[in-house]
Design an enzyme around this catalytic site. Structure first.
Site, short mmCIF file in Angstrom:
data_model
loop_
_atom_site.label_atom_id
_atom_site.label_comp_id
_atom_site.label_asym_id
_atom_site.label_seq_id
_atom_site.Cartn_x
_atom_site.Cartn_y
_atom_site.Cartn_z
N SER A 186 0.78 -1.33 0.09
CA SER A 186 0.06 0.14 0.11
C SER A 186 0.63 1.09 0.09
O SER A 186 1.88 1.34 0.71
CB SER A 186 -1.06 -0.05 1.40
OG SER A 186 -0.17 -0.13 2.55
N CYS A 216 -13.81 -3.15 -3.54
CA CYS A 216 -14.08 -3.93 -4.47
C CYS A 216 -12.95 -3.86 -5.71
O CYS A 216 -12.64 -4.78 -6.48
CB CYS A 216 -15.10 -3.25 -5.17
SG CYS A 216 -16.61 -3.50 -4.04
N ALA A 217 -11.93 -2.73 -5.60
CA ALA A 217 -10.85 -2.98 -6.79
C ALA A 217 -9.93 -4.01 -6.12
O ALA A 217 -9.50 -4.64 -6.98
CB ALA A 217 -10.21 -1.53 -6.59
#
Length: 289
Positions: free
Chosen positions: A88, A231-232
């Site tokens: 991330s 959701c990605a």
């Protein structure tokens, strides 16, 4: 798509704190551990999903503790076909040295390894949390560029030919047919699948509770941006083998995925494919966060 309902006794799920709300820890940097990063608490039962009988023990490997989420995940880890190491942006955990160490661990234990970093919905997340559109874009570009550079340096050093170690942005998958099908199916399920919707909404609330003051409350825009982010990333938790054309794959992160308890539970509903695994990988000597 090949993800299916788990057969009884095949997939075993431990617990995390997803359905046992508690005070969220303070975020330690701009993107903390990402919206899909979470914590694991094996002390509290979860009534929403049926639990398994045995959780695999953590294994020490090349300076890391590797804790497969289920027995099936342990098999996938042992097979060593492929691993995804999620990264991330804006997260101080992923230092240059940490990424290099993860790359060495991956190359030692898997035929192929993909570093996947998030580069979608990042600016939108910053803007939803209060930055101006210009500042959100600047911050996103800076953090994404920084994490890409660190991973690229690692890949060029450890596997210059890119034969076994690769770096991929999340945006690359938007043109992948299998990813697009998984993503579209997930959006459809969110409308009708009560368990999936509850898990995702709880995840959104937990993340925003660390970013938004209790008196202020989260806005609909903030909640939607978080849901889009989840959701990605979710297709890679469901069926990376279908997306990347590998026999099996282990999704690795330094925290338990909050979606994992649902994806690896027994019974019907949205489940990870049988050749998709998840493991918590932390520096040796530290607990799974």
């Amino acid at each position: 798509m090949s993800y299916v309902a788990a057969e009884p006794g095949v997939l075993i799920s431990p617990t995390d704190d997803l359905q046992s709300p508690r005070s969220a820890p303070a975020a330690h940097d701009e993107n903390a551990d990402g919206i899909t990063g979470g914590t694991r608490d094996d002390s509290a039962p979860n009534s929403r999903f049926q639990l398994g009988r045995r959780i695999p023990e953590a294994t020490a490997q090349e300076g890391f503790l590797v804790r497969p989420f289920t027995q099936q995940c342990q098999i996938i880890h042992t097979e060593g076909d492929h691993a995804v190491i999620g990264v991330s942006p804006g997260n101080s955990y992923f230092s240059r040295q940490r990424l290099r160490d993860l790359g060495l661990w991956g190359l030692t234990n898997f035929d192929r390894v993909d570093f996947v970093y998030t580069d979608v919905h990042v600016a939108e997340s910053y803007e939803a949390l209060g930055d101006s559109a210009i500042e959100a874009r600047r911050k996103a570009v800076k953090n994404i560029r920084g994490v890409r550079a660190k991973i690229t340096t690692t890949v060029n050093e450890l596997d210059p030919a890119g034969a076994r170690l690769c770096v991929r942005p999340m945006s690359e998958f938007q043109s992948n047919e299998a990813y697009r099908e998984l993503h579209a199916d997930l959006l459809t399920r969110l409308k009708d699948d009560e368990d999936l919707r509850a898990v995702c909404q709880d995840l959104v609330r937990r993340f925003l509770s660390t970013k938004v003051g209790p008196r202020q409350g989260a806005t609909a825009t903030q909640e939607q941006v978080c849901m889009d982010y989840i959701c990605a990333e979710a297709p890679l938790f469901l069926d990376t083998p279908a997306i990347l054309g590998v026999p099996s794959s282990l999704n690795c992160y330094h925290q338990s995925l909050p979606l994992a308890e649902m994806l690896y539970a027994r019974g019907s509903g949205l489940r990870a494919s049988r050749n998709q695994g998840h493991a918590i990988v932390t520096p040796d000597g530290s607990p799974a966060e």
